[in-house]
Design a protein around this motif. Structure first.
Motif, PDB file in Angstrom:
ATOM      1  N   ARG A 139      -2.718   2.968  -0.936  1.00  9.34           N
ATOM      2  CA  ARG A 139      -1.361   2.308  -0.367  1.00  9.34           C
ATOM      3  C   ARG A 139      -0.781   3.490   0.472  1.00  9.34           C
ATOM      4  O   ARG A 139      -0.475   4.796  -0.403  1.00  9.34           O
ATOM      5  CB  ARG A 139      -0.471   2.188  -1.531  1.00  9.34           C
ATOM      6  CG  ARG A 139       1.011   1.630  -0.875  1.00  9.34           C
ATOM      7  CD  ARG A 139       1.743   1.058  -2.125  1.00  9.34           C
ATOM      8  NE  ARG A 139       3.171   0.898  -1.425  1.00  9.34           N
ATOM      9  CZ  ARG A 139       4.158   1.560  -1.409  1.00  9.34           C
ATOM     10  NH1 ARG A 139       4.078   2.890  -2.024  1.00  9.34           N
ATOM     11  NH2 ARG A 139       5.116   1.200  -0.731  1.00  9.34           N
ATOM     12  N   PRO A 140      -0.666   3.566   1.745  1.00  8.42           N
ATOM     13  CA  PRO A 140       0.067   4.749   2.448  1.00  8.42           C
ATOM     14  C   PRO A 140       1.429   4.914   2.098  1.00  8.42           C
ATOM     15  O   PRO A 140       1.972   4.117   1.243  1.00  8.42           O
ATOM     16  CB  PRO A 140       0.026   4.220   3.963  1.00  8.42           C
ATOM     17  CG  PRO A 140      -0.189   2.648   3.778  1.00  8.42           C
ATOM     18  CD  PRO A 140      -0.752   2.267   2.491  1.00  8.42           C
ATOM     19  N   ASN A 141       1.833   6.442   2.150  1.00  8.34           N
ATOM     20  CA  ASN A 141       3.057   6.570   1.514  1.00  8.34           C
ATOM     21  C   ASN A 141       4.164   6.078   2.699  1.00  8.34           C
ATOM     22  O   ASN A 141       4.338   7.103   3.837  1.00  8.34           O
ATOM     23  CB  ASN A 141       3.151   7.955   1.411  1.00  8.34           C
ATOM     24  CG  ASN A 141       4.583   8.532   0.617  1.00  8.34           C
ATOM     25  OD1 ASN A 141       5.338   7.690   0.670  1.00  8.34           O
ATOM     26  ND2 ASN A 141       4.674   9.707   0.560  1.00  8.34           N
ATOM     27  N   ALA A 142       4.898   5.167   2.373  1.00  5.71           N
ATOM     28  CA  ALA A 142       6.036   4.653   3.266  1.00  5.71           C
ATOM     29  C   ALA A 142       7.153   5.452   3.477  1.00  5.71           C
ATOM     30  O   ALA A 142       7.599   5.404   4.617  1.00  5.71           O
ATOM     31  CB  ALA A 142       6.424   3.088   2.959  1.00  5.71           C
ATOM     32  N   LEU A 143       7.167   6.767   2.642  1.00  7.65           N
ATOM     33  CA  LEU A 143       8.271   7.493   2.751  1.00  7.65           C
ATOM     34  C   LEU A 143       7.568   9.079   2.857  1.00  7.65           C
ATOM     35  O   LEU A 143       8.136   9.822   2.668  1.00  7.65           O
ATOM     36  CB  LEU A 143       9.086   7.554   1.577  1.00  7.65           C
ATOM     37  CG  LEU A 143      10.014   6.329   1.358  1.00  7.65           C
ATOM     38  CD1 LEU A 143      10.874   6.310   0.231  1.00  7.65           C
ATOM     39  CD2 LEU A 143      11.154   6.180   2.672  1.00  7.65           C
ATOM     40  N   GLY A 144       6.336   9.007   3.360  1.00  9.20           N
ATOM     41  CA  GLY A 144       5.928  10.242   3.790  1.00  9.20           C
ATOM     42  C   GLY A 144       6.188  10.944   5.066  1.00  9.20           C
ATOM     43  O   GLY A 144       7.323  10.317   5.567  1.00  9.20           O
TER      44      GLY A 144
END
Lengths: 320, 320
Positions: A139-144
């Protein structure tokens, strides 16, 4: 703290008919969790938490979160274990929301963790990273890092209402990190929000890790940086080196940092501080008039950001 | 639903040092109780509710409430039992409030009770009245008939914003009751707020009575009138005679009504409807902008008031 969605006894009973949980002995809304509605459920088969997912959690992400905690629990991590219904489903509709049941974990969280607690946390974080390494979903980091300029867009213009020069300080941190953000560090599953209120202890022994709704795939040492920010500063803003040493030594006793990770740690800490600064600032500027929930102070992370900007590497934080 | 006062783990631990309750296994704020802050506390010695009294409960009344539930529990009523500290004190300071610990009761409340539940409630109410008869403290009913004109003062002028003619209907009910309010009925300890959310069941068996913070000395049959209002109307406003019969028969099986009480019941029901109408109207008109708590609908009791104004005596409600 929140119960956004009401669950009547009738709706609960219909829902629980799908499960093999025996008689309901108690059911109480609990004043915890900013994102979702949570209920304590005690039945003749045990104690559980029922969560109703409100709008801030994407429905498509639920199988990742539930799959992850099941995987980690299987590996011996003390996280809640999803409870399946009779048809082996984990996520089910309830009161117009998606809902899931997980096992209840004993223990209490410590608002001001001691060095012993920090050491325990470091070891648990390393175990989490190890156990996550053979989890088969991503899952990509949506707050990266790539999200930060978008977050800043929505709040920079009003940042100076909290503190003169705040917007400029945020802008220059973003520019610094744009140039110096560490690349190619070891990746894996991170918790992403392992603050003291998400960790339970019995005495000094860690007994529970909860709230995996920010878990994602990112640099493992960035998760450590989040924890250094959340666990090792005192209320007056000072960095407690003893706690930092305990956390880093606990972590490294199971997963030593690579040289690249050691060199990157200060910038990762700075990035983690910026990430929480931005989401707190957005929440602060968007509190509904008269709301009972007091948002967390964004300026706490302004001070941490300034601290990290003067640091160089892991040794500065107490890494041996 | 509410947790108004925050209790940190450190403050809790200091507080619990005064008690002999073993190790803390879980501590959660619960989203229940409009007046106070409530916490679920699970220790190695059992499960408890910790209540912090907020401003709407008078400190001077706490010994009455605590003494009453201890007395009723001693008589076998399923109410929470106060837990004393090592110095045998029941009420102690915590986080700037007065606080008390009581035992946790199992069971769930039913939003739409069945006739079986109503029968159980009737029997429990009669047992409560009997058990209260040799309790040695008194407390006047702060929301009794003499308080209604004062309550009306603060809300009548805006009542018509909810429904045309609402203020006139309230005024004429007050005038009717001023003339016809029953005198010299048997007095004793009443619960005063025994709504379905304050009564727990396991299956069809009543397992708990909670929330005694409106308990006081008043006419026993007025308590029955409160329950008829709270338990025997359907969501569409209709009176369910089967539920009324069950409640009244359950009550009378242990404490038959006197002739005077039978004759007075309709006026007592009308008075009880007016009392809840007034306090709900005041809450409705004084909700803080943006508050998350939705107040209960005062017009529900406008319809009940109209119903009772056309009734004469206990037989009309299903009394045999």
């Amino acid at each position: 703290m929140a119960v956004y969605t009401d669950v009547s006894d009738e709706v609960l009973e219909t829902f629980l008919q799908g499960y093999d949980l025996g008689e309901v002995l108690a059911f109480k809304g609990i004043a915890e969790g900013v994102e979702n509605s949570n209920f304590y459920l005690h039945t003749s088969k045990g104690m559980f938490i029922l969560t109703l997912y409100e709008k801030r959690v994407r429905e498509d992400d639920l199988p990742f979160f539930m799959g992850l905690i099941a995987h980690l629990a299987d590996k011996g991590l003390p996280c809640p274990r999803p409870v399946a219904d009779r048809a082996n489903r984990i996520i089910n509709p309830l009161a117009g929301r998606k809902a899931a049941l997980v096992t209840f974990l004993e223990g209490i969280s410590h608002r001001r963790p001691s060095p012993l607690h920090c050491g325990e946390l470091g070891r648990a974080l390393a175990r989490l990273h190890e156990a996550g390494s053979n989890f088969d979903q991503r899952r990509p980091n949506a707050l990266g890092k790539d999200s930060w300029s978008g977050l800043a867009q929505s709040c920079l213009v009003r940042a100076d209402t909290l503190s003169p020069g705040f917007a400029d300080r945020i802008r220059s941190a973003m520019e610094r990190l744009e140039k110096n953000w560490p690349q190619d560090l070891p990746q894996g599953i991170i918790h992403g929000d392992l603050f003291p209120d998400n960790v339970f202890f019995r005495g000094n022994a860690l007994s529970g890790l909860i709230d995996f709704y920010f878990a994602c795939t990112d640099s493992l040492s960035y998760d450590l940086a989040i924890c250094l920010n959340a666990w090792c500063f005192e209320a007056d803003g000072s960095y407690n080196l003893t706690k930092g040493q305990a956390l880093l030594q606990g972590y490294a006793s199971l997963r030593p940092l690579s040289v690249a990770e050691q060199r990157a740690l200060a910038r990762l800490c700075e990035g983690a501080a910026l990430r929480f600064l931005l989401t707190r600032l957005i929440d602060w500027l968007n509190v509904p008039e008269g709301a009972q929930v007091r948002p967390k102070d964004p300026l706490e992370y302004d001070r941490k950001l300034a601290f990290h900007s003067r640091m160089y590497e892991a040794r500065d934080y107490g890494y041996d």
